[in-house]
Enzyme design. Structure first.
Site, PDB file in Angstrom:
ATOM      1  N   ASP A  32     -37.870  77.902 -50.474  1.00 29.21           N
ATOM      2  CA  ASP A  32     -37.987  77.716 -49.003  1.00 29.21           C
ATOM      3  C   ASP A  32     -37.559  79.033 -48.140  1.00 29.21           C
ATOM      4  O   ASP A  32     -37.063  79.888 -48.733  1.00 29.21           O
ATOM      5  CB  ASP A  32     -36.970  76.707 -48.601  1.00 29.21           C
ATOM      6  CG  ASP A  32     -37.517  75.996 -47.205  1.00 29.21           C
ATOM      7  OD1 ASP A  32     -38.485  76.478 -46.595  1.00 29.21           O
ATOM      8  OD2 ASP A  32     -36.919  75.116 -46.928  1.00 29.21           O
ATOM      9  N   GLU A  54     -41.747  66.374 -41.073  1.00 23.71           N
ATOM     10  CA  GLU A  54     -40.188  66.938 -40.868  1.00 23.71           C
ATOM     11  C   GLU A  54     -39.994  67.294 -39.698  1.00 23.71           C
ATOM     12  O   GLU A  54     -38.533  67.583 -39.087  1.00 23.71           O
ATOM     13  CB  GLU A  54     -39.874  67.939 -41.922  1.00 23.71           C
ATOM     14  CG  GLU A  54     -40.467  69.164 -41.876  1.00 23.71           C
ATOM     15  CD  GLU A  54     -39.912  70.146 -42.987  1.00 23.71           C
ATOM     16  OE1 GLU A  54     -39.644  71.466 -42.423  1.00 23.71           O
ATOM     17  OE2 GLU A  54     -39.919  69.916 -43.906  1.00 23.71           O
TER      18      GLU A  54
END
Length: 852
Positions: A364, A419
């Site tokens: 990420d 998200e």
């Protein structure tokens, strides 16, 4: 994975044309004649366009040594036909077969500088790239590559950000605000669509974006002011997919232009559904009990993966992996990219995760299209492939053919997904025609936990078919799925990889209906951003015969399921709620009432080891593997993970066992707790199941002597809230060694530990020491207030604690009597208000011990 390239080469040597000669033009025509690219040379300047779609627009490249956008003279042109046949591990179509016509135009510029322009054209569109043929280093300072879009052309654009998570907008090419836009970008020019994209970007170059000056002309701007590489240099492809919407959504052109797979054996790459807890309950990845509940849910429904996101701890992940694998579930782990940004970290972290049995990684926050970041991709991709660790890139660049070259990349984010906790049907219906065209899209769909949404339940379920992703992260709490049994029943059946994909109808921002095939079953799914009505899908793609069509859609009081018998050429008509959706499974009709296939969990087994724990360097271990009931299971093998003569059974039935005994030794040089796993592997319903139990052997290091600094001792174990524990430095950031001198209220301490709450460090005393002292507090390096508590434990018993200390508090002297203590643990907690800014120092941490 197989890849085949065939080419027929025709070379035409042309005399040099003077730079001031106007009106030179050449065409490159697709094999089926559907697309014609046109290259022009006018007054020494190049242009590129596609007949009937994209008007001619300037192209070219500048280097530190030459301006190759002007003063060009054609030297020769060569042509060939390229056929690409290859197989993907995931995507809209596993088997690919495309034919492209290629022409290479060779030019010289001022001072004899050389430039090749390579153009490829297929039935789906056209692309070009620059090749700088010379040897030696080359520095590119920019491109003049551009696309001329009619100002009134409808446009679907993504304002540029390096993680591609901005909101898409619908406008026109000319009305779009001046600024940068990310790839891909979609335009409707007359009755034809053009999607602009990139392909084949790696560390030789930087990623690009489209820059609009406000007049409908879009130029290529690089993420870096200059990129440098060794020649010869081939730049990324500048891609235009053109045709109707069915051509655009079905296009594989960005993959076709990418390099062939660099992995020969892809049998270990396994797409599948993923249970993911972070979105619906952010704290859950730090809770091993909760993660095991997700494993149990995944096992019941035969979802192959659970993703444990940010917050996991090395102290419990290995055992959680064992727990999951025994139930037929593999674990994926989240990592910040900076945990893998150095060769040393990759050489340490990746093998450790592999040794735990982790199947793949979610990496990420790369958040850059710069050349340095693409060089990092060049390093992490072969490193993970070598260890057979699959990858999902989050906070990442958009797909540019990477999944073909590195087929263990199963998905990438590069989308404003669920998200963000705000879902809009109008935006959802843009993605199938834009972002998802170029590769797997980790949108994290089917999330009732997202309350700020205007989509229906059936719309949410349909996203798992409409959106393609090799790992489909189903992002809600599993209890929410269980309260939607009809949705869960459908999710248990939906594949994540496809043999064929076809757009049946739709328009960006309004609706999308796609048909996808996996094996002998078709799935038709649609999502809408329109008022209530109905949709009609033609079934002309079906083979002959009768088919059972099971449709899940919105009803008046929740989801409803309907069945009917259909044939090729029938029309499937489905009522749609406002912003609704539907999913239809189609299977050959055999008289069965459903297309569902049985969902049967992996049988429960028991593996015991005796003894479960020991101390020393060798241990005699007896292991017994039992199938209490059910089965049979086949090809059973029981052996130590590190090697040893296995015991085997061709078949085990319920109530039968397999037993073996081995003498195991810890690896040379190991200290502390060492796990020696025993592994049972068996086959069940065509799958391999891995059951593991470890004998924990403690190998004591030498006890400290005299006055000893804790930071000089080996760690038996360590955990840290952010990055690794630092020796003689503050915590700093995510990477090892990036801390500063330990500083408490202006005083620098040369020795000690730098941690970040929550943290634990355990060292071996061996009952050789009598006292521990340290100065504790929040390091001066934090810019905002932090709060922590410090605790000292001996063999698990509390010995001393500070209470809550804050950034402004003076250093707190902490002492503890450690007489008779074998294991000393130094623990930091977050003070009760979260872990932000909790950089906790154990300054001057010292032991007084016997001997010298």
């Amino acid at each position: 994975m197989r890849s085949l390239l065939t080419a027929v080469l025709v070379l035409a040597v042309l005399p040099g044309a003077p730079a001031d000669r106007a009106g030179l033009e050449w065409t490159v025509v697709a094999p089926d004649g559907a697309v014609t690219a046109r290259v022009g040379l006018d007054q020494g300047r190049l242009s590129f366009g596609i007949d009937g779609v994209l008007p001619a627009a300037p192209i070219g490249i500048r280097t530190a040594a030459a301006d190759l956008s002007a003063g060009l003279v054609l030297q020769n042109r060569s042509a060939r036909t390229v056929r690409e046949r290859y197989t993907m591990t995931s995507g809209k179509r596993l088997d690919r077969d495309t034919t492209l016509r290629e022409s290479t135009f060779s030019f010289t510029g001022t001072g004899g500088a050389r430039l090749d322009l390579v153009v490829r054209v297929s039935a789906e569109g056209a692309a070009y790239r620059y090749v700088l043929p010379g040897d030696g280093p080359v520095t590119v300072t920019g491109e003049t590559s551009s696309f001329a879009i009619p100002a009134d052309a409808p446009a679907w654009l993504l304002p540029y950000s390096p993680n591609y998570e901005e909101s898409w907008s619908q406008t026109t090419a000319g009305a779009a605000p001046a600024g940068n836009y990310g790839f891909p970008a979609l335009f409707r020019i007359g009755g034809t669509y053009a999607m602009l994209a990139e392909s084949d970007v790696d560390g030789r170059y930087a990623g690009g974006r489209l820059t609009h000056a406000g007049d409908g002309t879009y130029t290529i701007d690089l993420a870096d002011p200059a990129v440098s590489a060794d020649g010869p240099l081939s730049t990324p492809w500048r891609v235009a997919v053109v045709g109707d919407l069915a051509t655009v959504t079905g296009s594989t052109l960005t993959d076709d232009l990418a390099p062939a797979s660099k992995i020969k054996d892809t049998s270990w790459v396994r797409p599948g559904a993923v249970a993911w807890s972070w979105l619906s309950e952010h704290a859950s990845p730090a809770d091993p009990v909760r993660q095991r509940q997700y494993v149990d849910f995944a096992a019941r429904h035969r979802w192959p993966y659970v993703l444990i996101d940010e917050g996991w701890n090395a102290s419990w992940v290995p055992e959680t992996v064992r727990y999951a694998r025994a139930r037929g579930v593999d674990i994926l782990l989240w990592l910040h990219w900076t945990a893998l940004d150095t060769p040393e970290e990759r050489a340490t972290v990746l093998p450790r995760l592999k040794s735990w049995g982790v199947a793949g990684l979610k990496i990420d926050f790369m958040d850059s299209d710069g050349q340095d970041r693409f060089r990092w991709y060049d390093e992490i991709l072969p490193a993970t492939a070598a260890l057979q660790l699959m990858v999902n890139f989050h906070g990442a660049t958009t797909p540019r053919g990477m999944q073909r070259t590195w087929p263990h990349v199963l998905t990438q984010e590069a989308v404003r997904g669920a998200e963000q906790f705000r879902t809009r049907a109008a935006t959802n219906t843009i993605f199938p025609f834009t972002r998802n065209v170029t590769g797997g899209m980790d949108y994290t769909p089917v999330t009732w936990a997202v309350t700020d949404r205007d989509t229906t339940d059936a719309h949410e379920v349909a996203l798992s078919v409409v959106y393609e992703s090799g790992w489909q992260h189903l992002a809600d709490r599993f209890e929410n799925y269980e309260t939607h049994p009809e949705a869960l029943r459908t999710l248990d059946q939906i594949p994540v990889v496809w043999d064929d994909t076809r757009l049946l109808s739709g328009e960006p921002g309004r609706s999308a209906v796609l048909a996808r095939r996996a094996g002998d079953r078709w799935w038709v799914a649609g999502i809408s951003a329109a008022p209530a009505g109905s949709t009609a899908a033609g079934l002309g793609f079906l083979p002959a015969g009768r088919w059972l069509a099971e449709t899940l859609r919105d009803g008046d009081h929740g989801l409803v399921r309907e069945s009917r018998i259909v044939r090729r050429g029938d029309t499937l008509t489905v009522p749609l709620a406002a912003n609704g959706g539907f999913v239809t499974a189609l299977c050959p009709y055999t008289g069965a009432a459903t297309c569902d296939r049985p969902v049967v969990p992996v049988p429960s087994t028991i593996l015991t080891v005796d003894p479960p724990a020991a101390e020393g360097s060798t241990v005699d271990v007896t292991a017994t593997f039992t199938l209490p009931a059910g089965g049979p299971i086949t090809d059973v093998r029981l052996a130590p993970a590190a090697g040893g003569t296995p015991v085997t059974a061709a078949r085990l039935r319920g109530g039968e066992s397999l037993t073996g005994t081995w003498r195991l030794s810890v690896p040379a040089g190991a200290i502390g707790d060492v796990d020696l796993p025993i592994v049972a592997i068996y086959r069940w319903q065509g799958e391999t199941v891995h059951v593991e139990r470890a004998v924990r052997v403690f190998v004591p290091p030498p006890a400290p002597a005299g006055d000893a600094w804790v930071s000089d001792l080996p760690f038996l174990s360590e955990t840290n809230g952010y990055g690794p524990v630092e020796r003689d430095r503050s915590n700093g950031e995510q990477s090892a060694g990036d801390g500063n001198p330990l500083t408490l209220r202006g005083t620098v301490h040369p020795k000690g530990l730098g941690t970040h709450a929550p943290a634990e460090v355990t060292v071996w005393l061996g009952a050789a020491c009598t006292s521990f002292t340290a100065l504790t507090g929040v390091d001066d390096e934090v810019t905002s207030p932090g709060s922590v508590t410090f605790e000292v434990l001996g063999d698990g018993r509390p010995l001393a604690a500070t209470g809550v200390l804050r950034s402004a508090d003076p250093a707190y002297p902490l002492t503890a009597d450690v007489t008779g203590v074998r294991r000393l643990t130094l623990r930091v907690t977050d003070g009760g208000d979260g872990k932000n800014f909790d950089h906790a120092d154990w300054a001057a941490a010292r032991l007084t011990c016997a001997g010298k």
